[in-house]
Design a protein around this motif. Sequence first.
Motif, PDB file in Angstrom:
ATOM      1  N   LEU A   1      -0.920   8.862  -1.123  1.00 20.31           N
ATOM      2  CA  LEU A   1      -2.383   8.825  -1.065  1.00 20.31           C
ATOM      3  C   LEU A   1      -2.864   7.459  -0.583  1.00 20.31           C
ATOM      4  CD1 LEU A   1      -3.546  10.685  -4.309  1.00 20.31           C
ATOM      5  CD2 LEU A   1      -3.416  11.575  -1.981  1.00 20.31           C
ATOM      6  N   TRP A   2      -2.279   6.396  -1.130  1.00 19.00           N
ATOM      7  CA  TRP A   2      -2.642   5.036  -0.728  1.00 19.00           C
ATOM      8  C   TRP A   2      -2.430   4.851   0.772  1.00 19.00           C
ATOM      9  CZ3 TRP A   2      -0.114   0.959   1.558  1.00 19.00           C
ATOM     10  CH2 TRP A   2      -0.704  -0.312   1.441  1.00 19.00           C
ATOM     11  N   GLU A   3      -1.318   5.369   1.276  1.00 17.96           N
ATOM     12  CA  GLU A   3      -0.982   5.250   2.691  1.00 17.96           C
ATOM     13  C   GLU A   3      -1.969   6.024   3.561  1.00 17.96           C
ATOM     14  OE1 GLU A   3       3.147   5.639   5.339  1.00 17.96           O
ATOM     15  OE2 GLU A   3       3.099   6.232   3.228  1.00 17.96           O
ATOM     16  N   MET A   4      -2.364   7.229   3.100  1.00 19.43           N
ATOM     17  CA  MET A   4      -3.306   8.044   3.849  1.00 19.43           C
ATOM     18  C   MET A   4      -4.678   7.379   3.924  1.00 19.43           C
ATOM     19  SD  MET A   4      -2.363  11.803   2.309  1.00 19.43           S
ATOM     20  CE  MET A   4      -3.728  12.638   3.118  1.00 19.43           C
ATOM     21  N   VAL A   5      -5.081   6.741   2.847  1.00 21.68           N
ATOM     22  CA  VAL A   5      -6.412   6.149   2.770  1.00 21.68           C
ATOM     23  C   VAL A   5      -6.488   4.817   3.513  1.00 21.68           C
ATOM     24  CG1 VAL A   5      -8.066   5.091   1.173  1.00 21.68           C
ATOM     25  CG2 VAL A   5      -7.085   7.339   0.663  1.00 21.68           C
ATOM     26  N   THR A   6      -5.472   3.980   3.358  1.00 16.12           N
ATOM     27  CA  THR A   6      -5.508   2.645   3.952  1.00 16.12           C
ATOM     28  C   THR A   6      -4.961   2.601   5.373  1.00 16.12           C
ATOM     29  OG1 THR A   6      -3.314   1.999   3.144  1.00 16.12           O
ATOM     30  CG2 THR A   6      -5.191   1.645   1.655  1.00 16.12           C
ATOM     31  N   GLY A   7      -4.058   3.526   5.701  1.00 22.19           N
ATOM     32  CA  GLY A   7      -3.412   3.489   7.005  1.00 22.19           C
ATOM     33  C   GLY A   7      -2.309   2.456   7.106  1.00 22.19           C
ATOM     34  N   HIS A   8      -1.931   1.843   5.979  1.00 22.98           N
ATOM     35  CA  HIS A   8      -0.887   0.815   5.972  1.00 22.98           C
ATOM     36  C   HIS A   8       0.436   1.381   5.465  1.00 22.98           C
ATOM     37  CE1 HIS A   8      -3.997  -1.974   6.889  1.00 22.98           C
ATOM     38  NE2 HIS A   8      -4.552  -1.975   5.684  1.00 22.98           N
ATOM     39  N   ILE A   9       1.532   0.801   5.937  1.00 31.15           N
ATOM     40  CA  ILE A   9       2.847   1.142   5.411  1.00 31.15           C
ATOM     41  C   ILE A   9       3.026   0.414   4.084  1.00 31.15           C
ATOM     42  CG2 ILE A   9       5.338   0.893   5.776  1.00 31.15           C
ATOM     43  CD1 ILE A   9       4.834   1.173   8.760  1.00 31.15           C
ATOM     44  N   PRO A  10       3.368   1.122   3.002  1.00 29.83           N
ATOM     45  CA  PRO A  10       3.478   0.466   1.693  1.00 29.83           C
ATOM     46  C   PRO A  10       4.541  -0.624   1.674  1.00 29.83           C
ATOM     47  CG  PRO A  10       4.359   2.708   1.621  1.00 29.83           C
ATOM     48  CD  PRO A  10       3.649   2.556   2.941  1.00 29.83           C
ATOM     49  N   TRP A  11       4.139  -1.800   1.181  1.00 31.36           N
ATOM     50  CA  TRP A  11       5.015  -2.954   1.021  1.00 31.36           C
ATOM     51  C   TRP A  11       5.657  -3.379   2.340  1.00 31.36           C
ATOM     52  CZ3 TRP A  11       3.700  -4.988  -3.303  1.00 31.36           C
ATOM     53  CH2 TRP A  11       3.385  -4.192  -4.403  1.00 31.36           C
ATOM     54  N   ARG A  12       4.917  -3.228   3.409  1.00 29.77           N
ATOM     55  CA  ARG A  12       5.445  -3.597   4.722  1.00 29.77           C
ATOM     56  C   ARG A  12       5.771  -5.098   4.760  1.00 29.77           C
ATOM     57  NH1 ARG A  12       2.899  -1.839  10.564  1.00 29.77           N
ATOM     58  NH2 ARG A  12       4.655  -2.553  11.842  1.00 29.77           N
ATOM     59  N   GLY A  13       6.900  -5.421   5.370  1.00 30.41           N
ATOM     60  CA  GLY A  13       7.305  -6.801   5.512  1.00 30.41           C
ATOM     61  C   GLY A  13       8.199  -7.310   4.397  1.00 30.41           C
ATOM     62  N   LEU A  14       8.364  -6.514   3.342  1.00 31.99           N
ATOM     63  CA  LEU A  14       9.208  -6.928   2.223  1.00 31.99           C
ATOM     64  C   LEU A  14      10.572  -6.254   2.303  1.00 31.99           C
ATOM     65  CD1 LEU A  14       6.757  -6.859  -0.830  1.00 31.99           C
ATOM     66  CD2 LEU A  14       7.335  -8.781   0.666  1.00 31.99           C
ATOM     67  N   GLU A  15      11.598  -6.970   1.901  1.00 33.27           N
ATOM     68  CA  GLU A  15      12.931  -6.393   1.786  1.00 33.27           C
ATOM     69  C   GLU A  15      12.974  -5.487   0.553  1.00 33.27           C
ATOM     70  OE1 GLU A  15      15.286  -6.760   3.941  1.00 33.27           O
ATOM     71  OE2 GLU A  15      14.378  -8.345   5.170  1.00 33.27           O
ATOM     72  N   HIS A  16      13.964  -4.609   0.517  1.00 34.91           N
ATOM     73  CA  HIS A  16      14.078  -3.684  -0.608  1.00 34.91           C
ATOM     74  C   HIS A  16      14.172  -4.419  -1.946  1.00 34.91           C
ATOM     75  CE1 HIS A  16      15.664  -0.103   2.005  1.00 34.91           C
ATOM     76  NE2 HIS A  16      14.411  -0.422   2.238  1.00 34.91           N
TER      77      HIS A  16
END
Length: 391
Positions: free
Chosen positions: A295-310
Amino acid sequence: GGGRGEGRAGSSNALSGALSSARDLAEHIEAHLSHADEAESWRVASMDEVTILGMVDEGHYGEVFRGRWRGAEVAVKRIKTPAHWAAPADAARPRRSKPSGPATWEVELGLAARPTHPSLSSAASSSSSGEGLRAGEQAERAKLAEAFARELSLLKRLRSNRIVLFMGACLEPSDLCLLTEYLPRGSLHDLLHRRRKLPRGRRLVQMARDVAEGCAYLHAQRIVHRDLKASNLLLDESYRVKVADFGLSRIRPGTLEAAATASWGGTVAYMAPEVLRGESACTEASDAYSYGVVLWEMVTGHIPWRGLEHWQVMQRVGNSGEGLQVPRAEELEGSAGGPPCPAELLAVMAECLDHDAARRPRFEEVIERLDTIRAEQGLLVPTSSSESDRP
């Protein structure tokens, strides 16, 4: 002279070992299936029955193609096996573009086009029996077999408009494939991040409800998805969503409170905190958390935690108690006809992302709340797609 001959012999032995390994993989899969499946109509005797129309996607463990089988357009999910890794490196790669006419499975995919896998290279030079190859792939083969057989077993018995429809499967050692309905608009991930279109208004609520309905159906069947994410949510012609990819799914033993599995799997950015900490196996509540991330991804259009390593995501979410920031409705870009995201949907998102698993809502409750939004604001989506309905 002699060196080149020895090289050919070594490659031949490595390929022979890989083919044997592929047969072992197929036997592993057969062992996971019931004997009643042997005469089922879903079995594809040979992939020559399938006309390949083009490549859709490729990953580490498999490839997805668009094809035609028995008059229907299908998606072909092909599992990469050691036999595919072992082919000569200098042969042509499989074509990604749509061919001018029908092609056999072998020609289209170029079974002789697979580059030599690193483990095969060492096996060819150090062993003429292929034992080194097989010994190094025992665990990987068993893992692939279990995931393939699990997805096949689950898909065969799932019947819901919100679950991708199973069509057939080929269990030939060199062609381990699942055939499902072909959904022309790709995945939710494609829509959000490749085409860069965000669902808004009534479309957003409908798509959120579709995912919730699919998950509610799975949980009613005592199935935990364990890898719910945007790339596993597929879109039909009218942008209705269907849940796909059940390679990591588990059937829960006993009651809903029983442990799902001793191991955890999935995609780190979508994993619940308790799963990341190793305190809990994947459950209905962890699926709800993954839904909140979607839901967060659909609303914001951002990839969750983008740029962070696992490991950074695991540290922040699992150990430091951090979470995705739920936006306020007024912060989001508006659209004609009302706010892009109703406040109640944002409230559902926040509850699904709660670090306390016991406070996350069940999907039946999510559906009721989304239906309330639709009833109050008239967010009803017609069954056929029109230009105004598109994201």
